[in-house]
Design an enzyme around this catalytic site. Structure first.
Site, PDB file in Angstrom:
ATOM      1  N   GLU A   1       2.916 -12.873  -6.875  1.00 31.67           N
ATOM      2  CA  GLU A   1       1.841 -12.011  -8.709  1.00 31.67           C
ATOM      3  C   GLU A   1       2.358 -12.872  -9.473  1.00 31.67           C
ATOM      4  O   GLU A   1       3.663 -13.169  -9.683  1.00 31.67           O
ATOM      5  CB  GLU A   1       1.845 -10.778  -8.433  1.00 31.67           C
ATOM      6  CG  GLU A   1       2.040 -10.262  -9.977  1.00 31.67           C
ATOM      7  CD  GLU A   1       2.156  -8.633 -10.186  1.00 31.67           C
ATOM      8  OE1 GLU A   1       3.081  -7.967  -8.911  1.00 31.67           O
ATOM      9  OE2 GLU A   1       1.393  -8.142 -10.925  1.00 31.67           O
TER      10      GLU A   1
ATOM     11  N   LYS B   1      -6.761  -7.595 -10.824  1.00 31.21           N
ATOM     12  CA  LYS B   1      -5.736  -6.950 -10.555  1.00 31.21           C
ATOM     13  C   LYS B   1      -6.312  -5.428 -10.985  1.00 31.21           C
ATOM     14  O   LYS B   1      -6.707  -4.914 -12.591  1.00 31.21           O
ATOM     15  CB  LYS B   1      -4.217  -6.139 -11.201  1.00 31.21           C
ATOM     16  CG  LYS B   1      -3.796  -5.983 -10.574  1.00 31.21           C
ATOM     17  CD  LYS B   1      -2.087  -5.484 -10.869  1.00 31.21           C
ATOM     18  CE  LYS B   1      -0.472  -4.530  -9.949  1.00 31.21           C
ATOM     19  NZ  LYS B   1       0.437  -5.101 -10.107  1.00 31.21           N
TER      20      LYS B   1
ATOM     21  N   CYS C   1      -0.361  -6.428  -5.701  1.00 25.08           N
ATOM     22  CA  CYS C   1       0.696  -5.685  -5.828  1.00 25.08           C
ATOM     23  C   CYS C   1       0.471  -3.929  -6.026  1.00 25.08           C
ATOM     24  O   CYS C   1       0.419  -3.972  -5.063  1.00 25.08           O
ATOM     25  CB  CYS C   1       2.191  -6.345  -7.142  1.00 25.08           C
ATOM     26  SG  CYS C   1       3.854  -5.547  -7.111  1.00 25.08           S
TER      27      CYS C   1
ATOM     28  N   VAL D   1       9.168  -3.792  -6.760  1.00 26.79           N
ATOM     29  CA  VAL D   1       9.767  -3.442  -7.170  1.00 26.79           C
ATOM     30  C   VAL D   1      10.554  -1.871  -6.232  1.00 26.79           C
ATOM     31  O   VAL D   1      11.377  -1.886  -6.711  1.00 26.79           O
ATOM     32  CB  VAL D   1      10.684  -3.305  -8.234  1.00 26.79           C
ATOM     33  CG1 VAL D   1      10.297  -4.605  -9.603  1.00 26.79           C
ATOM     34  CG2 VAL D   1       8.984  -2.392  -9.063  1.00 26.79           C
TER      35      VAL D   1
END
Ligand code: ACM
Length: 263
Positions: free
Chosen positions: A40, A111, A144, A171
């Protein structure tokens, strides 16, 4: 069909440096694979700070330097690539995945599900969930944090995607478990190309992964080093949606009983 995930650390705020870091790995990937998937926001880095900074760094997709570099490599090798980019359209900025082939840009996905401070920088996606037929397989894209929304994965499977390319800057540590399950329940291949490194308090988790339609990991990368992971895609396996002789992942659905999901 052989695919490869390209894991590296984009350089925050410096698309030229990010492209320079990516290209040797993309060349390694596309010497052995038909399709490479990059992370990304592989051109600008992730934590762009403010809407103004994002607007200044973003570029229209047709002049994006990473898209241009990928198009040159794909043209000379007859390959395809998917990469996350920071896309500017007018005064809006989108977190976009670009699909590039030998003839240049083939399509894009913007996205849908924005994570945390992304809401301050990007407009939410407005192009739905397209599927692109690149010849040897049909490709969908998610980015993501879209990992957390099974509806999006299902829409791509219903529209015939064999492979879902998933550029990421992950993350949260458990995202890889979710993508294995999305691959399994939709009986598709999933290629998560994650980034490594840190920006401020954000530590990206690496461990890029290619999952098969049986929910197993076919290839993976370490948590903290640049790496290219390769896997072979058997499109026939992604088009066989049967769990058993009498159960099919898509045909056995009961949408008449799922109306709640529309609201
Ligand atoms: C993310 O969506 N980049 C966590």
């Amino acid at each position: 069909l052989r695919i490869a995930t390209v894991q590296f650390a984009p350089v925050l705020g410096d698309p030229a440096a990010s492209v320079a870091a990516a290209i040797p790995l993309v060349e390694e990937a596309l010497e052995g694979a038909d399709l490479a998937i990059l992370p990304e926001l592989a051109d600008t880095g992730y934590d762009l700070g403010s809407a103004r900074a994002a607007l200044e760094l973003a570029s229209p997709i047709d002049v994006n330097p990473l898209v241009g570099a990928l198009a040159r490599i794909c043209s000379s090798l007859g390959r395809h690539a998917v990469a996350g980019i920071c896309e500017r359209e007018g005064d809006r900025v989108f977190n976009t995945a670009a699909l590039v082939g030998p003839a240049g840009l083939l399509g894009r996905y913007r996205k849908l599900h924005l994570f945390m401070n992304e809401r301050d920088l990007f407009a939410p996606g407005d192009l739905g969930l397209p599927v692109f037929d690149i010849g040897p397989c049909r490709v969908g894209m998610l980015i993501c944090f879209d990992w957390a929304f099974p509806e999006a994965w299902r829409c791509l499977a219903l529209d015939g995607a064999d492979l879902i390319c998933h550029p990421s800057n992950l993350v949260l540590p458990y995202a890889g478990q979710a993508t294995l399950v999305h691959a399994l329940v939709n009986r598709v291949y999933v290629a998560t190309a994650n980034r490594i490194g840190a920006e401020g308090d954000l530590a990206f988790t690496g461990a890029s992964q290619i999952a098969g339609p049986d929910g197993r990991s076919l290839a993976g990368s370490p948590a903290d080093a640049p790496h290219v992971a390769f896997a072979d895609i058997d499109v026939a396996r992604a088009r066989d949606k049967r769990f058993t002789a009498r159960n099919d992942a898509l045909e056995d659905r009961r949408p008449d009983q799922y109306r709640r999901i529309l609201g």
